[in-house]
Design a protein around this motif. Structure first.
Motif, mmCIF file in Angstrom:
data_model
loop_
_atom_site.group_PDB
_atom_site.id
_atom_site.type_symbol
_atom_site.label_atom_id
_atom_site.label_comp_id
_atom_site.label_asym_id
_atom_site.label_seq_id
_atom_site.Cartn_x
_atom_site.Cartn_y
_atom_site.Cartn_z
ATOM 1 N N TRP A 59 0.873 -1.218 0.588
ATOM 2 C CA TRP A 59 -0.443 0.079 0.136
ATOM 3 C C TRP A 59 0.465 1.588 0.034
ATOM 4 C CZ3 TRP A 59 -0.485 -3.523 4.463
ATOM 5 C CH2 TRP A 59 -0.158 -2.819 5.435
ATOM 6 N N LEU A 62 0.161 3.733 -2.940
ATOM 7 C CA LEU A 62 -1.234 3.941 -2.687
ATOM 8 C C LEU A 62 -1.705 5.132 -1.646
ATOM 9 C CD1 LEU A 62 -3.357 0.920 -3.297
ATOM 10 C CD2 LEU A 62 -2.941 3.366 -4.368
ATOM 11 N N TYR A 66 -2.524 9.292 -1.316
ATOM 12 C CA TYR A 66 -3.408 9.731 -0.624
ATOM 13 C C TYR A 66 -3.517 10.594 0.208
ATOM 14 C CZ TYR A 66 -7.542 8.385 2.699
ATOM 15 O OH TYR A 66 -8.153 7.838 3.763
ATOM 16 N N ALA A 89 -10.640 5.550 -2.078
ATOM 17 C CA ALA A 89 -9.537 5.799 -1.759
ATOM 18 C C ALA A 89 -8.940 4.532 -0.603
ATOM 19 C CB ALA A 89 -8.542 6.632 -2.216
#
Length: 436
Positions: A59, A62, A66, A89
């Motif tokens: 992650w 991401l 984010y 998200a």
């Protein structure tokens, strides 16, 4: 040359008197200040995660994207994504097994914005508890605790003890944020931006405790301390006076009022002398000058000038100045309309300055305690409002902002009885129309 334009010209005089050269003139606008806030948010979100977050290849990329989106969201950047997309998200990242408390906090914020109150509280509760035990900057710990305090307050007396517990934690983290490097040496204005929202809400009946806690901070920035002290003494002045009409104030009340305002004056003028390029101290002095109007020759306009010389589009200064234009403070509705026209006449549609004309009309209508039909129907007023709306619509604004201005235009046309025009604008907007 209207008074707002004259204030811009007057910067040369004021800074010459204060001993500053032309090269020292401030160039800060709300846009440039927001760039600094965005940099602060990126440092305490994205960069903080890279240094102390719960990392995993599943992650990491991401989460970085984010948190950068949240840096824009918390800054109110034009590029900020909608809360719904942030919610999606965050759900994806949490679904991958990410347990990072900062990510969970941001996910809780999106849940709250999207009216998932149960999910928001679950996320924020865990996030606030874990952030307090983490190495993340104290400012992020404080924001999580603050949101939990507001959540508990929504339940009233049923969760009063829990609410008080979170408030105590917020004050402690406020102090910690001044000590752990959350704010850099040139980020005093950002601290005050964060401080003001809780000072006028969460800390309303705790101002004495907050003031004493900040005053006890070792090696605190002197500008911050003087502005906070100024806020405290202004609050104490109004506590002594009370909120009633002047004729209802006791002799002791007036004595306490003026004594506290004098202390606020000392702190705030000191702060202004330290940083005449910051608008916060001068803006607060508008209120002090208003309260001392029968004691000194210095006018609120004197300090309004100094606030907008530091930042022309610092809207809190306009709001504070508007208060003393109300009839109850010796002003008049005519003076309010004239001030609104001066703001409109700047034609600075890249800022919220011309919008102050609408604010003046709206405030006058509210002050009249009537629908204000006559004012909305006044041809000169309508013409000025039309100029204002069309100026913003034609300006280089984001699509969302253009939609907001078109929606406001439709509402103004409707109030002024121009129903056909209002209908045409609403037809163009379709389901994008916003309430005004």
């Amino acid at each position: 040359m209207n008074r707002i334009a004259f204030c811009i010209f007057g910067v040369l005089v004021v800074f010459a008197v204060c001993g500053f050269a032309a090269g020292d003139l401030p160039v800060v606008s709300q846009a440039t200040f927001q760039e600094r806030v965005l940099a602060f948010n990126r440092r305490t979100l994205t960069e903080a995660y890279k240094q102390v977050g719960v990392r995993h290849p599943k992650w990491d990329n991401l989460v970085v994207q984010y948190l950068d989106s949240y840096a824009q969201f918390f800054t109110d950047s034009r590029k900020a994504p909608a809360a719904k997309s942030l919610l999606a998200a965050g759900k994806q990242i949490v679904g991958l097994g990410c347990t990072d408390p900062l990510v969970l906090y941001c996910h809780g914020v999106a849940q709250d914005y999207c009216n998932n109150r149960v999910g928001a509280e679950q996320s924020l509760s865990v996030a606030a508890t874990q952030l307090a035990q983490s190495k993340y900057p104290a400012i992020r710990q404080r924001f999580a605790a603050s949101r939990m305090a507001y959540v508990c307050r929504n339940y009233g007396f049923k969760r009063q003890a829990e609410y008080e517990g979170w408030r105590t934690q917020v004050i402690a983290l406020l102090v910690k944020s001044l000590q752990d490097g959350s704010y850099r040496a040139d980020e005093q204005r950002i601290f005050m931006l964060h401080f003001e929202s809780d000072w006028n809400d969460l800390f309303l009946d705790k101002r004495g405790d907050v003031y004493q806690a900040i005053r006890a901070v070792d090696k605190i920035d002197p500008w911050i301390l003087n502005v906070v002290e100024g806020d405290y003494w202004i609050a104490e002045a109004w506590k002594a006076r009370g909120g009633g009409w002047a004729r209802t104030v006791t002799e002791a009340g007036w004595k306490g009022f003026y004594a506290s305002l004098a202390k606020a004056r000392t702190n705030l003028t000191t702060a202004w002398e330290m940083h005449p390029d910051y608008p916060e101290a001068a803006t607060r002095m508008i209120q002090v000058a208003k309260g001392e109007s029968d004691q000194r020759e210095e006018s609120p306009h004197f300090w309004f000038e100094r606030a907008i010389l530091a930042q022309l589009d610092y809207i809190p200064a306009y709001r504070e100045y508007t208060e003393q234009l109300l009839p109850r403070w010796g002003g008049s509705h005519e003076a309010m309309l004239n001030f609104g026209w001066e703001c409109l006449d700047t034609r600075r549609f890249d800022t919220d300055i011309p919008w102050q004309y609408y604010v003046m009309v709206y405030r006058i209508v509210n002050d009249l305690d009537s629908p204000g039909t006559a004012l909305w129907n006044d041809p000169a007023v309508y013409s000025n409002l039309q100029t204002m709306c069309e100026g913003y619509i034609k300006a280089d604004n984001s699509p969302d902002k253009k939609t907001a201005y078109q929606s406001a235009y439709a509402a103004i046309c409707w109030r002024a009885g121009h129903y056909d025009k209002a209908r045409r604008i609403l037809d163009e907007l379709g389901d994008k129309a916003e309430g005004y």
